[in-house]
Design an enzyme around this catalytic site. Structure first.
Site, short mmCIF file in Angstrom:
data_model
loop_
_atom_site.label_atom_id
_atom_site.label_comp_id
_atom_site.label_asym_id
_atom_site.label_seq_id
_atom_site.Cartn_x
_atom_site.Cartn_y
_atom_site.Cartn_z
N GLY A 90 0.84 -1.21 0.00
CA GLY A 90 0.00 0.00 0.00
C GLY A 90 0.87 1.25 0.00
N HIS A 98 -9.01 5.77 2.83
CA HIS A 98 -7.75 6.04 2.12
C HIS A 98 -7.34 7.51 2.12
CE1 HIS A 98 -8.63 1.96 0.92
NE2 HIS A 98 -7.34 1.85 0.65
N ASP A 133 0.68 2.33 9.23
CA ASP A 133 0.24 1.60 10.43
C ASP A 133 1.25 1.67 11.58
OD1 ASP A 133 -1.85 0.84 8.75
OD2 ASP A 133 -0.89 -1.05 8.21
N GLY A 154 6.16 -2.43 3.45
CA GLY A 154 5.73 -2.81 4.80
C GLY A 154 6.17 -4.24 5.10
N ARG A 212 -4.63 -1.53 10.45
CA ARG A 212 -4.59 -3.00 10.47
C ARG A 212 -4.69 -3.54 11.89
NH1 ARG A 212 -0.33 -6.26 7.25
NH2 ARG A 212 1.02 -5.04 8.57
N MET A 216 -7.66 3.66 10.01
CA MET A 216 -6.92 2.47 9.57
C MET A 216 -5.90 2.05 10.62
SD MET A 216 -6.22 2.98 5.54
CE MET A 216 -7.43 2.50 4.30
O1 F6P Z 1 -1.28 -1.17 5.61
C1 F6P Z 1 -1.79 0.07 5.22
C2 F6P Z 1 -3.28 0.03 5.09
O2 F6P Z 1 -3.74 1.31 4.73
C3 F6P Z 1 -4.02 -0.49 6.31
O3 F6P Z 1 -4.10 0.47 7.34
C4 F6P Z 1 -5.33 -0.89 5.71
O4 F6P Z 1 -5.96 -1.90 6.47
C5 F6P Z 1 -4.93 -1.43 4.36
O5 F6P Z 1 -3.67 -0.87 4.06
C6 F6P Z 1 -5.89 -1.09 3.25
O6 F6P Z 1 -5.47 -1.74 2.10
P1 F6P Z 1 -6.10 -1.49 0.65
O7 F6P Z 1 -5.46 -0.26 0.10
O8 F6P Z 1 -5.72 -2.71 -0.10
O9 F6P Z 1 -7.58 -1.31 0.83
#
Ligand code: F6P
Length: 388
Positions: free
Chosen positions: A21, A292, A149, A124, A193, A191
Site C-alpha cells: 500500500g 484512504h 500503520d 511494509g 490493520r 486504519m
Molecule cells: O497497511 C496500510 C493500510 O492502509 C491499512 O491500514 C489498511 O488496512 C490497508 O492498508 C488497506 O489496504 P487497501 O489499500 O488494499 O484497501
C-alpha cells in the site's frame, strides 16, 4: 519484455521499487536515494508497480535528478505500487509464503542484465518479507520500512504514520465542532490493520473521549458509561475513535472482504459501533470512515525528513555492500538491522505504555473500565517506567 518501457543500464546502478500500500513519503525516499546515489556515481533505475516491474514484462524507468526534482512534497509514488499480484510474502498476520523459484530466477536475470548492484525495496512487513527472500536467494537487497500503520518492529517510526495521523487529527478537529453543535456521538473509524497506533495517537491529539484499539479488550457497557458520565458532567457530545482492527467485545474482527491469497480487508467496525451506541443510548450517533484519505496527500515535515534520511542511508548500505539489512529509526539516529529481525513480529501498542497511561490520566476511556475509575489505579500505571 516491453522494449519501449525497459532501459538497459550499463553503468553500475541502484534499483528502487515501492511495494504494498502507498503512503506519503515514498517519493521523498526515491528522491533521497537518487540524489545520494548520483553523488556516489551510481545510475538509478526505478522498477514500476512494486516487484512486478522486475519480472516479465519488465517495466522500469531511469531515475535522475531531473525527473525526481520536486517530488519531495508529492503523496503516492511515481513508481506505482501494488499489494496484489504474483509476489506474496505473507498471508494473514504471520504466515510466510515462499516465492516461486521461476520468479526468483527472473528477478536475478533482470538485475544482472541491468547491472543493478543494489536493490532498494521500500515496503511494509509483507513486502519486506519478499525482500528477505530475494536476499536469501543471493540478491543484493536492502530494505526501507514504510507504512501508515507504524507496526514494524525495529523502527521507532515508519514514515507515512505521521501524515496519516495528521489527517485523522484534522478529521477529529472537524468532528468536534459538529458533534458539539448537534450534541451527538461521532464515531471515527481509522486504519492501522492489527495495530492501534493511528487510533491511539489521533485520539490523544484530536481530543477523543473513547479510543478502541485491537490491543485493549473493551465492552459496550463501559463505552456507554463514558458517554453518560460526560452527560452527567454537562457535556452532551462524545467523540469515539475506533481502529479498524479493534475486536468486537465477542472477540471478532470486522472484515470488509477476504481477498484472493488469503488476505483480509478490514473495515466496518465504525458502523457497528455507531448502531450499537444509538440503540443502547438512544442518542443521535453518526459514523465517519476516514479510509484512504489517510494514505493520500503530501507528507508532513516529519515524514519528509525521516523518508529522506531513510533514502540516503539505504544508498550508504548498498555502497558498503550491507545487503539483507533494513534502515530504521532509533531516535535520534538512523541505523540498520537485518531485515529478518524486522519482519518477525508486529509492533503493537503496549497497553501499559506511556501513551495509553497518559490518555487514561486525562480521562480518555478505552472501554475497558468504568469512566469513574481513577486512571491512577489502573494496573501498573504508577510503578512502571515510561514506554511508548
Ligand atoms: O497497511 C496500510 C493500510 O492502509 C491499512 O491500514 C489498511 O488496512 C490497508 O492498508 C488497506 O489496504 P487497501 O489499500 O488494499 O484497501
Amino acid at each position: 519484455m516491453t522494449a519501449s518501457l525497459r532501459t538497459t543500464a550499463k553503468p553500475p546502478s541502484i534499483g528502487i521499487l515501492t511495494a504494498g500500500g502507498d503512503c506519503p513519503g515514498l517519493n521523498a525516499v526515491i528522491r533521497g536515494v537518487v540524489k545520494s546515489a548520483t553523488q556516489l556515481g551510481y545510475g538509478c533505475i526505478g522498477f514500476l508497480k512494486g516487484y512486478e516491474g522486475l519480472v516479465e514484462p519488465v517495466r522500469s524507468m531511469v531515475l535522475d535528478k531531473r525527473n525526481t526534482s520536486g517530488i519531495l512534497t508529492q503523496g503516492g509514488t511515481i513508481l506505482g505500487s501494488t499489494n496484489r499480484g504474483r509476489f506474496v510474502g505473507k498471508r494473514g498476520i504471520d504466515e510466510t509464503v515462499a516465492i516461486e523459484p521461476e520468479l526468483l530466477a527472473s528477478v536475478r536475470r533482470t538485475l544482472d542484465e541491468m547491472n543493478i548492484v543494489g536493490l532498494v525495496c521500500i515496503g511494509g512487513d509483507g513486502s519486506l518479507e519478499i525482500a528477505q527472500q530475494l536476499f536469501e536467494h543471493g540478491l543484493p537487497v536492502v530494505g526501507v520500512p514504510k507504512t501508515i500503520d507504524n507496526d514494524l518492529s525495529a523502527t521507532a517510526f515508519t514514515f507515512g504514520f505521521d501524515s496519516a495521523l495528521s489527517c485523522a487529527t484534522d478529521a477529529l478537529d472537524r468532528l468536534h465542532t459538529t458533534a458539539a453543535s448537534h450534541e451527538r456521538i461521532m464515531v471515527l473509524e481509522v486504519m492501522g490493520r492489527h495495530a492501534g497506533w493511528i487510533a491511539l495517537y489521533a485520539g490523544i491529539s484530536g481530543g477523543g473521549d473513547v479510543i478502541l484499539i485491537p490491543e485493549i479488550p473493551w465492552t459496550w457497557e463501559y463505552i456507554c458509561h463514558k458517554v453518560l458520565d460526560r452527560e452527567a458532567g454537562g457535556t452532551k457530545f462524545t467523540l469515539v475513535v475506533v481502529a479498524e482492527g479493534a475486536h468486537l467485545p465477542e472477540g471478532e474482527l470486522v472484515v470488509r472482504e477476504a481477498t484472493a491469497g488469503g488476505q483480509v480487508r478490514l473495515g466496518g467496525i465504525g458502523a457497528l459501533v455507531t448502531e450499537e451506541l444509538q440503540n443502547r443510548l438512544g442518542r443521535e450517533t453518526r459514523c465517519v470512515v476516514l479510509g484512504h484519505l489517510q494514505r493520500g496527500g503530501p507528507p508532513t515535515t516529519f515524514d519528509r525528513v525521516l523518508a529522506t534520511q531513510f533514502g540516503a542511508h539505504a544508498v550508504r548500505l548498498v555502497h558498503h555492500r550491507r545487503f539483507g539489512e533494513m534502515v530504521c529509526y532509533r531516535p535520534p539516529d538512523i541505523e540498520s538491522v537485518p531485515i529478518a529481525d524486522a519482519i518477525c513480529h508486529l509492533r503493537t501498542v503496549d497497553p501499559q505504555g506511556s501513551a495509553v497511561q497518559a490518555a487514561r490520566a486525562l480521562g480518555i476511556s478505552f472501554g475497558d473500565c468504568p469512566a469513574t475509575e481513577s486512571p491512577f489505579s489502573m494496573p501498573a500505571a504508577a510503578s512502571r517506567g515510561v514506554r511508548q
